[in-house]
Scaffold this motif. Structure first.
Motif, mmCIF file in Angstrom:
data_model
loop_
_atom_site.group_PDB
_atom_site.id
_atom_site.type_symbol
_atom_site.label_atom_id
_atom_site.label_comp_id
_atom_site.label_asym_id
_atom_site.label_seq_id
_atom_site.Cartn_x
_atom_site.Cartn_y
_atom_site.Cartn_z
ATOM 1 N N LYS A 1 78.623 -52.156 42.755
ATOM 2 C CA LYS A 1 79.888 -52.657 41.954
ATOM 3 C C LYS A 1 81.558 -53.378 43.246
ATOM 4 O O LYS A 1 81.550 -54.468 42.888
ATOM 5 C CB LYS A 1 80.447 -51.769 41.090
ATOM 6 N N ALA A 2 81.218 -52.565 44.107
ATOM 7 C CA ALA A 2 82.527 -52.624 45.215
ATOM 8 C C ALA A 2 82.093 -54.386 45.980
ATOM 9 O O ALA A 2 82.793 -54.726 46.087
ATOM 10 C CB ALA A 2 82.674 -51.230 45.723
ATOM 11 N N VAL A 3 80.586 -53.354 46.220
ATOM 12 C CA VAL A 3 80.158 -54.747 47.245
ATOM 13 C C VAL A 3 80.248 -55.957 46.251
ATOM 14 O O VAL A 3 80.863 -56.583 47.112
ATOM 15 C CB VAL A 3 78.654 -54.334 47.544
ATOM 16 N N ALA A 4 79.752 -56.673 45.436
ATOM 17 C CA ALA A 4 79.848 -57.640 44.746
ATOM 18 C C ALA A 4 81.175 -57.847 44.216
ATOM 19 O O ALA A 4 82.262 -59.299 44.907
ATOM 20 C CB ALA A 4 79.526 -57.387 43.237
ATOM 21 N N ARG B 1 83.771 -56.839 46.455
ATOM 22 C CA ARG B 1 84.810 -57.409 47.710
ATOM 23 C C ARG B 1 83.807 -59.124 47.409
ATOM 24 O O ARG B 1 84.864 -59.978 48.614
ATOM 25 C CB ARG B 1 84.479 -56.515 49.072
ATOM 26 N N LEU B 2 82.671 -59.026 47.389
ATOM 27 C CA LEU B 2 82.160 -60.547 47.947
ATOM 28 C C LEU B 2 82.909 -61.562 47.207
ATOM 29 O O LEU B 2 83.066 -62.607 47.323
ATOM 30 C CB LEU B 2 80.605 -60.581 47.796
ATOM 31 N N ALA B 3 82.840 -61.053 45.626
ATOM 32 C CA ALA B 3 84.301 -62.010 44.561
ATOM 33 C C ALA B 3 85.426 -62.355 45.275
ATOM 34 O O ALA B 3 86.013 -63.670 45.263
ATOM 35 C CB ALA B 3 84.190 -61.355 43.440
ATOM 36 N N ASP B 4 86.040 -61.493 45.349
ATOM 37 C CA ASP B 4 87.566 -61.183 46.556
ATOM 38 C C ASP B 4 87.466 -62.474 47.922
ATOM 39 O O ASP B 4 88.243 -63.427 47.278
ATOM 40 C CB ASP B 4 87.901 -60.426 46.143
ATOM 41 N N THR B 5 86.348 -62.635 48.173
ATOM 42 C CA THR B 5 86.385 -62.994 49.273
ATOM 43 C C THR B 5 85.827 -64.729 48.703
ATOM 44 O O THR B 5 85.901 -65.707 49.812
ATOM 45 C CB THR B 5 85.044 -62.917 50.179
ATOM 46 N N GLY C 1 79.616 -64.037 43.698
ATOM 47 C CA GLY C 1 79.823 -62.477 43.887
ATOM 48 C C GLY C 1 78.928 -61.982 43.163
ATOM 49 O O GLY C 1 78.184 -60.770 44.469
ATOM 50 N N GLU C 2 78.496 -61.740 42.732
ATOM 51 C CA GLU C 2 76.933 -61.441 41.625
ATOM 52 C C GLU C 2 75.910 -61.414 42.519
ATOM 53 O O GLU C 2 74.698 -61.456 43.176
ATOM 54 C CB GLU C 2 76.899 -60.900 40.665
ATOM 55 N N GLN C 3 75.307 -63.037 42.750
ATOM 56 C CA GLN C 3 74.635 -64.129 43.514
ATOM 57 C C GLN C 3 74.434 -63.697 44.840
ATOM 58 O O GLN C 3 73.422 -63.153 45.044
ATOM 59 C CB GLN C 3 74.886 -65.055 43.545
ATOM 60 N N LEU C 4 75.312 -63.389 45.432
ATOM 61 C CA LEU C 4 75.032 -62.691 47.117
ATOM 62 C C LEU C 4 75.322 -61.570 47.031
ATOM 63 O O LEU C 4 74.014 -60.921 47.575
ATOM 64 C CB LEU C 4 76.520 -63.068 47.641
ATOM 65 N N ALA C 5 75.289 -60.880 46.315
ATOM 66 C CA ALA C 5 75.312 -59.231 46.227
ATOM 67 C C ALA C 5 73.820 -58.788 45.972
ATOM 68 O O ALA C 5 72.766 -58.175 46.252
ATOM 69 C CB ALA C 5 75.713 -58.026 45.464
ATOM 70 N N LEU C 6 73.031 -59.973 44.870
ATOM 71 C CA LEU C 6 71.805 -59.436 44.613
ATOM 72 C C LEU C 6 70.814 -60.574 45.762
ATOM 73 O O LEU C 6 70.109 -59.592 46.148
ATOM 74 C CB LEU C 6 71.397 -60.770 43.438
#
Length: 230
Positions: free
Chosen positions: A129-132, A134-138, A151-156
């Motif tokens: 969840k933390a990775v997603a 950070r991706l969303a924040d970026t 962010g969720e798409q990139l984490a997946l």
């Protein structure tokens, strides 16, 4: 001063024992898996007695959870905390993973444990969840219209590439990076800023064939070499 306990080789053990146990767990859990690594083997590798080990950890479950907590507490700081990259470049840098990188320890632990209530499983969920996040924040910094979705798409994509690389023994991150570049371009409005327009000129207009991963890496000042658990 408390008496230090003698370890399995007769040498005095105690100070630094916790760090040795954790260091041994990082090596053995990654090399041969959690379930195949017993406390006897861990203690032998750490050169401590089982009594010392249980003074620091109530059991193997707690040790596994602490092993995961310490693996990457900063959540990909080698990618997301870089000030020499634009937000879009940081999103792409998350996919710059050497093919020799071991399977993400959080994924490996969750698969092995089969118990969503295990403390290590909770650690894995929190980290993912933390990775997603950070991706969303970026993505938000980059001007994405829906940063949480991106962010969720990139984490997946990252997790899928990590698993597929391990299963097929072939690098899946180049294909994932190309898909990520297309997703990012589609998510960021054309008026998002000069940095984004500059990168579009380097990669080509939105709608063209997604760039190869080597093209993506041309805009990164250097390869991300530090370990990142996906």
């Amino acid at each position: 001063m408390t008496e230090l306990e003698k370890g399995p080789k007769g040498r005095r053990r105690g100070r630094g024992a916790r760090e040795r146990i954790l260091s041994a767990s990082q090596q053995l859990f990654r090399e041969q898996g959690i379930n195949r690594t017993g406390m006897d083997q861990l203690c032998a590798a750490a050169e401590v007695s089982k009594r010392t080990a249980y003074q620091h950890f109530t059991g193997k479950d707690e040790l596994v959870a602490e092993y995961l907590r310490r693996f990457d507490p900063s959540v990909l700081s080698g990618v997301f905390d870089r000030t020499d990259l634009t937000p879009r470049e940081r999103l792409l840098a998350a996919f710059d993973v050497p093919s020799t990188t071991p399977l993400c320890p959080y994924i490996a632990a969750a698969v092995e444990l089969h118990d969503p209530q295990h403390p290590a499983s909770q650690c894995a969920r929190d980290y993912k969840k933390a990775v997603a996040a950070r991706l969303a924040d970026t993505a938000r910094e980059a001007g994405a219209a829906d940063p949480e979705q991106l962010g969720e798409q990139l984490a997946l994509l990252i997790d899928g590439a990590a698993a597929r690389t391990r299963v097929l023994n072939a690098d899946a991150f180049p294909a994932a990076a190309a898909i990520a570049a297309a997703l990012i371009d589609n998510a960021i409005p054309a008026t998002a800023g000069d940095d984004r327009r500059r990168e579009c000129r380097e990669f080509g207009p939105v709608g063209q064939t997604p760039p190869r991963v080597n093209d993506v890496r041309k805009v990164l000042p250097e390869r991300i070499q530090s370990h990142r658990p996906a």
